[in-house]
Design a protein around this motif. Sequence first.
Motif, PDB file in Angstrom:
ATOM      1  N   GLY A   1      -8.073   9.866  -0.696  1.00 22.63           N
ATOM      2  CA  GLY A   1      -7.924  10.466   0.622  1.00 22.63           C
ATOM      3  C   GLY A   1      -6.597  11.167   0.823  1.00 22.63           C
ATOM      4  O   GLY A   1      -6.215  11.487   1.948  1.00 22.63           O
ATOM      5  N   VAL A   2      -5.875  11.433  -0.251  1.00 19.93           N
ATOM      6  CA  VAL A   2      -4.615  12.180  -0.141  1.00 19.93           C
ATOM      7  C   VAL A   2      -4.952  13.608   0.267  1.00 19.93           C
ATOM      8  O   VAL A   2      -5.820  14.244  -0.325  1.00 19.93           O
ATOM      9  CB  VAL A   2      -3.839  12.156  -1.477  1.00 19.93           C
ATOM     10  N   SER A   3      -4.275  14.096   1.293  1.00 19.06           N
ATOM     11  CA  SER A   3      -4.696  15.365   1.877  1.00 19.06           C
ATOM     12  C   SER A   3      -3.507  16.122   2.474  1.00 19.06           C
ATOM     13  O   SER A   3      -2.353  15.754   2.242  1.00 19.06           O
ATOM     14  CB  SER A   3      -5.771  15.038   2.921  1.00 19.06           C
ATOM     15  N   VAL A   4      -3.823  17.160   3.226  1.00 14.65           N
ATOM     16  CA  VAL A   4      -2.834  18.152   3.693  1.00 14.65           C
ATOM     17  C   VAL A   4      -1.616  17.496   4.346  1.00 14.65           C
ATOM     18  O   VAL A   4      -1.745  16.749   5.319  1.00 14.65           O
ATOM     19  CB  VAL A   4      -3.486  19.133   4.684  1.00 14.65           C
ATOM     20  N   GLY A   5      -0.447  17.782   3.778  1.00 12.27           N
ATOM     21  CA  GLY A   5       0.813  17.316   4.365  1.00 12.27           C
ATOM     22  C   GLY A   5       1.214  15.897   3.998  1.00 12.27           C
ATOM     23  O   GLY A   5       2.324  15.473   4.315  1.00 12.27           O
ATOM     24  N   ASP A   6       0.331  15.152   3.327  1.00 15.73           N
ATOM     25  CA  ASP A   6       0.706  13.797   2.881  1.00 15.73           C
ATOM     26  C   ASP A   6       1.785  13.896   1.804  1.00 15.73           C
ATOM     27  O   ASP A   6       1.865  14.894   1.087  1.00 15.73           O
ATOM     28  CB  ASP A   6      -0.504  13.068   2.268  1.00 15.73           C
ATOM     29  N   GLU A   7       2.559  12.842   1.673  1.00 18.08           N
ATOM     30  CA  GLU A   7       3.552  12.804   0.600  1.00 18.08           C
ATOM     31  C   GLU A   7       3.116  11.818  -0.482  1.00 18.08           C
ATOM     32  O   GLU A   7       2.583  10.753  -0.180  1.00 18.08           O
ATOM     33  CB  GLU A   7       4.924  12.401   1.163  1.00 18.08           C
ATOM     34  N   VAL A   8       3.358  12.209  -1.736  1.00 13.62           N
ATOM     35  CA  VAL A   8       3.042  11.355  -2.882  1.00 13.62           C
ATOM     36  C   VAL A   8       4.313  11.202  -3.716  1.00 13.62           C
ATOM     37  O   VAL A   8       4.895  12.204  -4.144  1.00 13.62           O
ATOM     38  CB  VAL A   8       1.908  11.958  -3.740  1.00 13.62           C
ATOM     39  N   ILE A   9       4.730   9.968  -3.928  1.00 13.47           N
ATOM     40  CA  ILE A   9       5.963   9.712  -4.668  1.00 13.47           C
ATOM     41  C   ILE A   9       5.648   9.583  -6.145  1.00 13.47           C
ATOM     42  O   ILE A   9       4.759   8.811  -6.543  1.00 13.47           O
ATOM     43  CB  ILE A   9       6.649   8.433  -4.153  1.00 13.47           C
ATOM     44  N   THR A  10       6.374  10.356  -6.969  1.00 19.35           N
ATOM     45  CA  THR A  10       6.100  10.322  -8.406  1.00 19.35           C
ATOM     46  C   THR A  10       7.388  10.495  -9.200  1.00 19.35           C
ATOM     47  O   THR A  10       8.481  10.511  -8.639  1.00 19.35           O
ATOM     48  CB  THR A  10       5.019  11.358  -8.776  1.00 19.35           C
ATOM     49  N   SER A  11       7.233  10.617 -10.525  1.00 22.23           N
ATOM     50  CA  SER A  11       8.395  10.694 -11.422  1.00 22.23           C
ATOM     51  C   SER A  11       8.759  12.139 -11.730  1.00 22.23           C
ATOM     52  O   SER A  11       7.885  12.976 -11.955  1.00 22.23           O
ATOM     53  CB  SER A  11       8.086   9.980 -12.738  1.00 22.23           C
ATOM     54  N   PRO A  12      10.064  12.444 -11.810  1.00 24.28           N
ATOM     55  CA  PRO A  12      10.493  13.795 -12.171  1.00 24.28           C
ATOM     56  C   PRO A  12      10.504  14.044 -13.676  1.00 24.28           C
ATOM     57  O   PRO A  12      10.726  15.160 -14.116  1.00 24.28           O
ATOM     58  CB  PRO A  12      11.912  13.872 -11.607  1.00 24.28           C
TER      59      PRO A  12
ATOM     60  N   ILE B   1       1.604  16.489 -11.341  1.00 20.69           N
ATOM     61  CA  ILE B   1       1.827  16.972  -9.968  1.00 20.69           C
ATOM     62  C   ILE B   1       0.804  18.014  -9.507  1.00 20.69           C
ATOM     63  O   ILE B   1       0.719  18.320  -8.317  1.00 20.69           O
ATOM     64  CB  ILE B   1       3.262  17.523  -9.781  1.00 20.69           C
ATOM     65  N   ILE B   2       0.030  18.538 -10.435  1.00 16.34           N
ATOM     66  CA  ILE B   2      -0.897  19.616 -10.079  1.00 16.34           C
ATOM     67  C   ILE B   2      -1.917  19.158  -9.028  1.00 16.34           C
ATOM     68  O   ILE B   2      -2.159  19.838  -8.029  1.00 16.34           O
ATOM     69  CB  ILE B   2      -1.553  20.186 -11.357  1.00 16.34           C
ATOM     70  N   GLY B   3      -2.488  17.987  -9.233  1.00 11.89           N
ATOM     71  CA  GLY B   3      -3.495  17.483  -8.285  1.00 11.89           C
ATOM     72  C   GLY B   3      -2.914  17.233  -6.897  1.00 11.89           C
ATOM     73  O   GLY B   3      -3.608  17.396  -5.885  1.00 11.89           O
ATOM     74  N   ILE B   4      -1.659  16.804  -6.857  1.00 14.23           N
ATOM     75  CA  ILE B   4      -1.008  16.570  -5.556  1.00 14.23           C
ATOM     76  C   ILE B   4      -1.022  17.871  -4.762  1.00 14.23           C
ATOM     77  O   ILE B   4      -1.433  17.910  -3.591  1.00 14.23           O
ATOM     78  CB  ILE B   4       0.454  16.082  -5.740  1.00 14.23           C
ATOM     79  N   LEU B   5      -0.620  18.952  -5.429  1.00 17.40           N
ATOM     80  CA  LEU B   5      -0.532  20.238  -4.730  1.00 17.40           C
ATOM     81  C   LEU B   5      -1.909  20.834  -4.448  1.00 17.40           C
ATOM     82  O   LEU B   5      -2.097  21.498  -3.430  1.00 17.40           O
ATOM     83  CB  LEU B   5       0.358  21.203  -5.525  1.00 17.40           C
ATOM     84  N   TYR B   6      -2.874  20.593  -5.332  1.00 21.93           N
ATOM     85  CA  TYR B   6      -4.230  21.074  -5.023  1.00 21.93           C
ATOM     86  C   TYR B   6      -4.808  20.378  -3.797  1.00 21.93           C
ATOM     87  O   TYR B   6      -5.658  20.932  -3.113  1.00 21.93           O
ATOM     88  CB  TYR B   6      -5.171  20.921  -6.220  1.00 21.93           C
ATOM     89  N   GLN B   7      -4.348  19.162  -3.527  1.00 29.99           N
ATOM     90  CA  GLN B   7      -4.760  18.486  -2.285  1.00 29.99           C
ATOM     91  C   GLN B   7      -3.878  18.916  -1.114  1.00 29.99           C
ATOM     92  O   GLN B   7      -4.002  18.386  -0.019  1.00 29.99           O
ATOM     93  CB  GLN B   7      -4.708  16.961  -2.458  1.00 29.99           C
ATOM     94  N   ASN B   8      -2.993  19.873  -1.384  1.00 32.41           N
ATOM     95  CA  ASN B   8      -2.049  20.354  -0.365  1.00 32.41           C
ATOM     96  C   ASN B   8      -1.155  19.252   0.172  1.00 32.41           C
ATOM     97  O   ASN B   8      -0.723  19.279   1.327  1.00 32.41           O
ATOM     98  CB  ASN B   8      -2.778  21.090   0.761  1.00 32.41           C
TER      99      ASN B   8
ATOM    100  N   ILE C   1       2.460  16.852  -0.679  1.00 31.09           N
ATOM    101  CA  ILE C   1       3.833  17.193  -1.067  1.00 31.09           C
ATOM    102  C   ILE C   1       4.347  16.189  -2.109  1.00 31.09           C
ATOM    103  O   ILE C   1       4.431  14.991  -1.820  1.00 31.09           O
ATOM    104  CB  ILE C   1       4.771  17.135   0.165  1.00 31.09           C
ATOM    105  N   PRO C   2       4.705  16.662  -3.307  1.00 29.03           N
ATOM    106  CA  PRO C   2       5.306  15.745  -4.284  1.00 29.03           C
ATOM    107  C   PRO C   2       6.729  15.356  -3.864  1.00 29.03           C
ATOM    108  O   PRO C   2       7.524  16.208  -3.483  1.00 29.03           O
ATOM    109  CB  PRO C   2       5.344  16.567  -5.581  1.00 29.03           C
ATOM    110  N   VAL C   3       7.013  14.067  -3.951  1.00 30.06           N
ATOM    111  CA  VAL C   3       8.337  13.530  -3.637  1.00 30.06           C
ATOM    112  C   VAL C   3       8.790  12.776  -4.879  1.00 30.06           C
ATOM    113  O   VAL C   3       8.004  12.019  -5.458  1.00 30.06           O
ATOM    114  CB  VAL C   3       8.252  12.582  -2.417  1.00 30.06           C
ATOM    115  N   PHE C   4      10.037  12.988  -5.295  1.00 27.45           N
ATOM    116  CA  PHE C   4      10.451  12.428  -6.582  1.00 27.45           C
ATOM    117  C   PHE C   4      11.400  11.254  -6.431  1.00 27.45           C
ATOM    118  O   PHE C   4      12.404  11.343  -5.717  1.00 27.45           O
ATOM    119  CB  PHE C   4      11.070  13.528  -7.444  1.00 27.45           C
TER     120      PHE C   4
END
Length: 411
Positions: free
Chosen positions: A84-95, A102-109, A111-114
Amino acid sequence: MNKRRLALHGGPKVKTSPFGTGKRFGVEEEKELMEALEQNTLFYHHGKKVKQFLRDFNKLYGVKYSVATSSGTAAIHVALGAAGVSVGDEVITSPITDQGTIIGILYQNAIPVFADVDPHTYNMDPQSIESRITSRTKAILVVHLAGNPCDMDPIMEIARKHHLKVIEDCAQSYLSRYKGRLVGTIGDYGCFSTNDFKHISTGDGGIVTVNSGDEEEYRVVHAFADKNYQRFAGQVQRDLSYLAPNYRMTELQGAVGVAQLRKLPWICERRHQYGERLSKGIRGLPGVQAPRVYEGGWSSYWFYMFRLDLSALSCSREEFSRALAAEGIPNQPGYIPEVIYLQPLFQKRQAYLNSHFPFDLSDVAYPRGLCPTAEQILQTSIRVGISEFFSEQDIEEMIEAVGKVASWYAH
Ligand SMILES: *Cc1c(COP(=O)(O)O)cnc(C)c1O
């Protein structure tokens, strides 16, 4: 320590024999492929090979449900979408990761957060993860880098406390274990890649595990990889209530996957032994820091990366790398050239050509210095390959060459 003249300066090189090689594909794959063709269909839902591949994978991993995808990137996108990750949500991941993370994060619109990483395991630091949580955070996407398991207990605790989903990127970490549990089975979803560079290959491909074991959730994940077609109970429903891509795996990939999975335990065991031997062999050398595995962790070493303490050496990282190559040990300075948030996509806030969406929904920034430890790791590390086809002699010569170069440049 005695210094021996470097091959870079005309001395004799350490490694003169070729590294061990081997065939990844053989008669086992050929037999499965022929059977797939004889089915007269290469569509996963009508054939048997993708189903068999998933059954075998589920058994190996001790999970009830998983879904096959066309790539590892797709597997991660499917997990995010189904979570259910969607527009404007933030997802914390590794740099420090492949861009497939990170591609899927952005396709769900979203925001990747590192979050920053540990200086010795190169994996996400739980404290840094927690410091990045905001009211918009929806998920933590951990990356088990190069076979090395993340410190999952504190990460799961943080996720539970803040009601976040946990997605594990296991593209580089087949059969890696954390305190006896296989990575990919600890969070909500585990995502794997079978692209041609991973422990096992189907050319391209991926898998998502559904760790809740909940049938309803499994159906959502399954449909998200298949244009939201619901292929259950013998009948197909074309539900278009929200967007889902076509990330299906073909029977050809499934067939090769069935044969590859049988080889996986041996591949991981060999890589584990070689990685551990390398660490033991280079630990304590001047200016060299072996990678660490968390207490209770078991790594299947997709690659092997050590760090240099340049204050103890009279060379740059690039000189060290060249000297090691001259000794007959191919290597790369670092893994990716820079942390992923320094890529133009983030610096220009441009996920889509001619658009700043979804970045313009957010004030998350990506300055240099955001994750200082991750940045330093990529500036001070040397990466060498590990292969299950290497011989023990190859590994001993790698150790000897690193030792020779480190001793030469040690103050
Ligand atoms: C390989 C990889 C991916 C992407 O997998 P593909 O199958 O190439 O799409 C994602 N994350 C990591 C860490 C990877 O190494």
